[in-house]
Design a protein around this motif. Structure first.
Motif, PDB file in Angstrom:
ATOM      1  N   ALA A 163       0.805  -1.472  -0.655  1.00  0.00           N
ATOM      2  CA  ALA A 163      -0.341   0.243  -0.342  1.00  0.00           C
ATOM      3  C   ALA A 163       0.846   1.279  -0.207  1.00  0.00           C
ATOM      4  N   PHE A 164       0.333   1.937  -0.564  1.00  0.00           N
ATOM      5  CA  PHE A 164       1.522   3.470  -0.299  1.00  0.00           C
ATOM      6  C   PHE A 164       0.227   4.744  -0.063  1.00  0.00           C
ATOM      7  N   VAL A 165       0.773   5.628   0.630  1.00  0.00           N
ATOM      8  CA  VAL A 165       0.031   7.061   1.240  1.00  0.00           C
ATOM      9  C   VAL A 165       0.348   8.165   0.957  1.00  0.00           C
ATOM     10  N   SER A 166       0.369   8.982   1.114  1.00  0.00           N
ATOM     11  CA  SER A 166       1.023  10.335   1.531  1.00  0.00           C
ATOM     12  C   SER A 166      -0.049  11.542   2.539  1.00  0.00           C
ATOM     13  N   CYS A 167       0.429  12.629   3.049  1.00  0.00           N
ATOM     14  CA  CYS A 167      -0.564  13.513   2.807  1.00  0.00           C
ATOM     15  C   CYS A 167      -1.197  13.563   3.848  1.00  0.00           C
ATOM     16  N   SER A 168      -1.094  13.546   5.269  1.00  0.00           N
ATOM     17  CA  SER A 168      -2.063  13.366   6.694  1.00  0.00           C
ATOM     18  C   SER A 168      -1.888  14.709   7.475  1.00  0.00           C
ATOM     19  N   GLN A 169      -2.833  16.099   6.995  1.00  0.00           N
ATOM     20  CA  GLN A 169      -2.457  16.545   7.925  1.00  0.00           C
ATOM     21  C   GLN A 169      -3.482  16.566   8.726  1.00  0.00           C
ATOM     22  N   TYR A 170      -3.244  16.858   9.915  1.00  0.00           N
ATOM     23  CA  TYR A 170      -3.583  16.161  11.538  1.00  0.00           C
ATOM     24  C   TYR A 170      -5.299  16.970  11.362  1.00  0.00           C
ATOM     25  N   GLU A 171      -4.914  17.928  11.092  1.00  0.00           N
ATOM     26  CA  GLU A 171      -6.355  19.252  11.540  1.00  0.00           C
ATOM     27  C   GLU A 171      -7.041  19.629  10.489  1.00  0.00           C
ATOM     28  N   HIS A 172      -7.271  18.314   9.088  1.00  0.00           N
ATOM     29  CA  HIS A 172      -7.921  18.481   8.337  1.00  0.00           C
ATOM     30  C   HIS A 172      -9.416  17.218   8.547  1.00  0.00           C
ATOM     31  N   GLY A 173      -8.451  16.578   9.331  1.00  0.00           N
ATOM     32  CA  GLY A 173      -9.601  15.602   9.575  1.00  0.00           C
ATOM     33  C   GLY A 173      -9.052  14.241  10.030  1.00  0.00           C
ATOM     34  N   LEU A 174      -9.946  13.173  10.244  1.00  0.00           N
ATOM     35  CA  LEU A 174      -9.553  12.139  11.376  1.00  0.00           C
ATOM     36  C   LEU A 174      -8.678  11.155  10.383  1.00  0.00           C
ATOM     37  N   PHE A 175      -7.983  10.073  11.021  1.00  0.00           N
ATOM     38  CA  PHE A 175      -7.330   9.569  10.384  1.00  0.00           C
ATOM     39  C   PHE A 175      -7.633   7.800  10.271  1.00  0.00           C
ATOM     40  N   THR A 176      -8.804   8.009   9.681  1.00  0.00           N
ATOM     41  CA  THR A 176      -9.734   7.138   9.362  1.00  0.00           C
ATOM     42  C   THR A 176      -9.520   6.041   8.513  1.00  0.00           C
ATOM     43  N   LEU A 188       3.088  -4.531   3.643  1.00  0.00           N
ATOM     44  CA  LEU A 188       4.450  -3.361   3.799  1.00  0.00           C
ATOM     45  C   LEU A 188       3.893  -2.201   3.055  1.00  0.00           C
ATOM     46  N   ILE A 189       3.946  -1.190   3.920  1.00  0.00           N
ATOM     47  CA  ILE A 189       2.995   0.196   3.423  1.00  0.00           C
ATOM     48  C   ILE A 189       4.105   1.066   2.998  1.00  0.00           C
ATOM     49  N   LEU A 190       4.137   2.104   2.314  1.00  0.00           N
ATOM     50  CA  LEU A 190       4.692   3.256   1.690  1.00  0.00           C
ATOM     51  C   LEU A 190       4.669   4.891   1.904  1.00  0.00           C
ATOM     52  N   HIS A 191       5.015   5.597   3.014  1.00  0.00           N
ATOM     53  CA  HIS A 191       5.074   6.520   2.808  1.00  0.00           C
ATOM     54  C   HIS A 191       5.592   7.712   2.362  1.00  0.00           C
ATOM     55  N   LEU A 192       5.217   7.924   1.353  1.00  0.00           N
ATOM     56  CA  LEU A 192       5.439   9.149   0.314  1.00  0.00           C
ATOM     57  C   LEU A 192       5.904  10.936   0.969  1.00  0.00           C
ATOM     58  N   VAL A 488      -4.291   3.634  -1.866  1.00  0.00           N
ATOM     59  CA  VAL A 488      -4.373   2.809  -3.014  1.00  0.00           C
ATOM     60  C   VAL A 488      -3.740   1.345  -2.629  1.00  0.00           C
ATOM     61  N   ILE A 489      -4.267   0.355  -2.603  1.00  0.00           N
ATOM     62  CA  ILE A 489      -3.065  -1.044  -2.118  1.00  0.00           C
ATOM     63  C   ILE A 489      -3.128  -2.334  -3.576  1.00  0.00           C
ATOM     64  N   SER A 490      -1.996  -1.802  -3.589  1.00  0.00           N
ATOM     65  CA  SER A 490      -1.391  -2.371  -5.023  1.00  0.00           C
ATOM     66  C   SER A 490      -0.961  -4.004  -4.679  1.00  0.00           C
ATOM     67  N   ARG A 491      -1.354  -5.496  -5.534  1.00  0.00           N
ATOM     68  CA  ARG A 491      -0.765  -6.563  -5.435  1.00  0.00           C
ATOM     69  C   ARG A 491       0.150  -6.726  -6.050  1.00  0.00           C
ATOM     70  N   ILE A 492       1.254  -7.222  -6.409  1.00  0.00           N
ATOM     71  CA  ILE A 492       2.643  -7.183  -7.275  1.00  0.00           C
ATOM     72  C   ILE A 492       2.587  -8.727  -6.993  1.00  0.00           C
ATOM     73  N   GLY A 493       2.442  -9.059  -8.327  1.00  0.00           N
ATOM     74  CA  GLY A 493       2.993 -10.547  -8.216  1.00  0.00           C
ATOM     75  C   GLY A 493       3.722 -10.713  -9.787  1.00  0.00           C
ATOM     76  N   LYS A 494       3.895 -11.855 -10.477  1.00  0.00           N
ATOM     77  CA  LYS A 494       5.076 -11.958 -11.040  1.00  0.00           C
ATOM     78  C   LYS A 494       4.693 -11.548 -12.981  1.00  0.00           C
ATOM     79  N   ASP A 495       3.535 -11.561 -13.339  1.00  0.00           N
ATOM     80  CA  ASP A 495       2.621 -11.899 -13.819  1.00  0.00           C
ATOM     81  C   ASP A 495       1.631  -9.825 -14.286  1.00  0.00           C
ATOM     82  N   GLU A 496       1.378  -9.161 -12.906  1.00  0.00           N
ATOM     83  CA  GLU A 496       0.769  -7.724 -13.405  1.00  0.00           C
ATOM     84  C   GLU A 496       0.496  -7.590 -11.412  1.00  0.00           C
ATOM     85  N   MET A 497       1.024  -6.197 -11.410  1.00  0.00           N
ATOM     86  CA  MET A 497       0.291  -5.363 -10.637  1.00  0.00           C
ATOM     87  C   MET A 497      -0.988  -5.086 -10.841  1.00  0.00           C
ATOM     88  N   ARG A 498      -1.691  -4.834  -9.307  1.00  0.00           N
ATOM     89  CA  ARG A 498      -3.441  -4.511  -9.632  1.00  0.00           C
ATOM     90  C   ARG A 498      -3.430  -3.452  -8.725  1.00  0.00           C
TER      91      ARG A 498
END
Length: 562
Positions: A163-176, A188-192, A488-498
């Motif tokens: 999964a990958f994520v970004s931009c968590s402004q505490y004031e603008h909302g809850l981290f749901t 694995l989680i990527l924070h960009l 975004v959550i991606s499933r990376i296999g040998k044949d495709e990245m979905r």
């Protein structure tokens, strides 16, 4: 509990923070710290694990474990209400969630000069395995986190849920969105970037008012950055995401200051003098390391920090984690959307020469099925002018066209099998093709870019019809847009990245559910993205709030109108 395996001193490395000489002077103990001092060394009057635990930077032998002790996370001095003494922290790693089979255990010291943070670098674990970890201080036990080792270097292993994520402004909302991401059980989680924001209360506001407030002034000092990280880390939803899987983190601008570039602060900076800005950068980097599950190779040296690095997931994927802030030339014509001659200057770089060489050399050496760039700002061209002028964001790769061309030529020349760029920053979901020549729609497609929306930044946003967005009409290589919050959550296999683009209907109130707005596939040896699912757009009810984001993109504090 089963007896632990014998602990080989060479099988792990413990780091407990930065050198004492770079730390701020320690104040006299007050509040919880004074109470702890009265109890004697090594004792604490309350739970020290208020900031949670985390793991990161996995390889096939181990990963980094992190925690930071804090009795009062929002203490103004940034030291979390801790006494000015070191505490022994015990850690355990097990092959089962109930710790019947402990694989490793040891001790580290949480010291005041590193804000009582602890980094444990583990080696000697088995590849391609799931592990659980926890910490203890006296009678206090931390929550249990989950971590994974990468497959053997010569093995693909099973498909990777990344999964990958970004931009968590505490004031603008809850981290749901963090909570919903944790429930996906990723590997694995990527924070960009933009893990935290530097603004004081009342400066960066959204329509309808902010949901909650920052503590303290704008972050300039080490105490301020430590306090701000602690406020974010205190959030239960963010803690849940850290517990779920190891993270790969890179910073963007707000971990220091909006739109900074190397030694150059933003135009209206609280630290306009370059020398003062370097001090600010040093404080920000030290606090960033103290609060992230990074290896000792990333320990800052004053205003410098080695953050770009390569993480290999067996033969399946190489993750090239980039730093597009620390070495970039200053934005050529300011930060916004401009027709800027400097954007095409061949001498300008967003990565710096050394990082660019490192990346292209990594392409040449790669034997991975997928080469993934984890980075911060929009990579593909986004022209917002339908006429002859090219009007693009000078803070993105569009402001450094020659730098982008050298990177794409590098992966083409190296015959990289499947290049995919992952991006954050722009507070909206995007997907698109990377072209050999963006000005010629018929030119070859040479890669794919997937862009995640924000966790909260910009507020709720609104569902949108991708077909109606002007950027997609002007830039045919851009294939998808949505302006809700999510990940975004991606499933990376040998044949495709979905990749599933997940959205939440709102972040102002708790309990929002996540759903898939669109799914895009990158097939092995077929560059570019292919849409396989799109949830139909439902026009909102007429109101001042509904549709306010339709047809335009909110980027940081400015609104760009195509």
């Amino acid at each position: 509990m089963a007896l632990p395996l014998p602990l080989d001193r060479r099988s792990f490395l413990v780091t407990t923070g930065l050198v004492a000489g770079s730390a701020a002077a320690l104040p006299a103990a007050t509040g919880p710290a004074r109470a702890a001092a009265r109890r004697g060394p090594g004792t604490l009057p309350g739970d020290p694990f208020t900031l949670g635990v985390a793991s990161g930077d996995p390889d096939h032998q181990g990963f980094v474990l992190w925690t930071r002790l804090a009795l009062a996370p929002l203490a103004e001095d940034g030291l979390g209400g801790m006494p000015s003494t070191a505490f022994q922290v015990r850690w355990e790693v097990a092959s089962d969630e109930r710790f019947r089979h402990v694989e490793r255990r040891g001790t580290a010291h949480a010291r005041p000069e590193s804000a009582h943070s602890v980094h444990v670098e583990l080696k000697g674990l088995r590849p391609g395995r799931e592990y659980w970890y926890r910490f203890r201080v006296g009678a206090h036990v931390s929550p249990v986190g989950r971590a994974l080792t990468a497959p053997r270097p010569d093995s693909f292993g099973p498909a990777l849920a990344m999964a990958f994520v970004s931009c968590s402004q505490y004031e603008h909302g809850l981290f749901t969105a963090y909570r919903r991401l944790a429930e996906e059980n990723p590997d694995l989680i990527l924070h960009l970037g933009d893990y935290q924001y530097e603004y004081r209360k009342g400066v960066y506001n959204i329509p309808g008012g902010n949901v909650r407030d920052h503590e303290g002034p704008e972050t300039v000092t080490l105490a301020g950055y430590r306090q701000r990280h602690a406020q974010y880390k205190s959030d239960a939803d963010l803690q849940a995401a850290h517990l779920a899987a190891p993270w790969l983190v890179v910073f963007d601008d707000h971990e220091v200051e909006n739109n900074w570039a190397d030694d150059v602060p933003e135009a209206n900076s609280d630290t306009p003098d370059p020398a003062e800005f370097r001090k600010r950068r040093a404080a920000a980097f030290q606090a960033y390391y103290e609060n992230m599950p990074l290896r000792r190779a990333s320990i800052p040296s004053g205003p410098d920090m080695q953050l770009y690095r390569r993480v290999r997931w067996g033969r399946l994927a190489n993750f090239h984690m980039l730093d597009t802030r620390q070495y970039r030339d200053d934005q050529g014509c300011g930060d916004g959307y401009k027709d800027c001659p400097a954007a095409t200057d061949p001498a300008r770089s967003i990565t710096g020469e050394a990082q660019e060489k490192w990346l292209i050399d990594g392409f040449r050496r790669s034997a991975a099925r997928w080469d993934v760039l984890g980075q911060q700002v929009f990579f593909a061209q986004r022209d917002n002018n339908a006429g002859p002028l090219k009007v693009t964001s000078q803070d993105s790769w569009d402001g450094y066209v020659a730098s982008r061309d050298r990177i794409t030529s590098g992966w083409v020349d190296a015959k990289v099998r499947n290049p995919v760029v992952l991006t954050g920053d722009v507070h909206a979901h995007w997907a698109g093709d990377i072209k050999a020549n963006f000005d010629d729609p018929s030119s070859a497609t040479i890669g794919a870019e997937l862009v995640c929306s924000s966790i909260t930044s910009g507020g709720d946003g609104a569902d949108s019809d991708p077909a109606a967005h002007p950027f997609l009409k002007i830039n045919p290589h851009l294939r998808f847009y949505n302006n809700q919050r999510g990940y975004v959550i991606s499933r990376i296999g040998k044949d495709e990245m979905r990749s599933d683009f997940k959205t939440l209907p709102n972040v102002r109130t708790p309990g929002a559910a996540a759903s898939t707005k669109a799914t895009f596939v990158v097939e092995d040896r077929v560059p570019g993205v292919r849409q396989t699912y799109l949830r139909p757009y439902a026009a909102p009810k007429a109101s001042a709030e509904a549709g306010r984001d339709l047809g335009r993109e909110t980027v940081e504090n400015e609104t760009v109108r195509p």
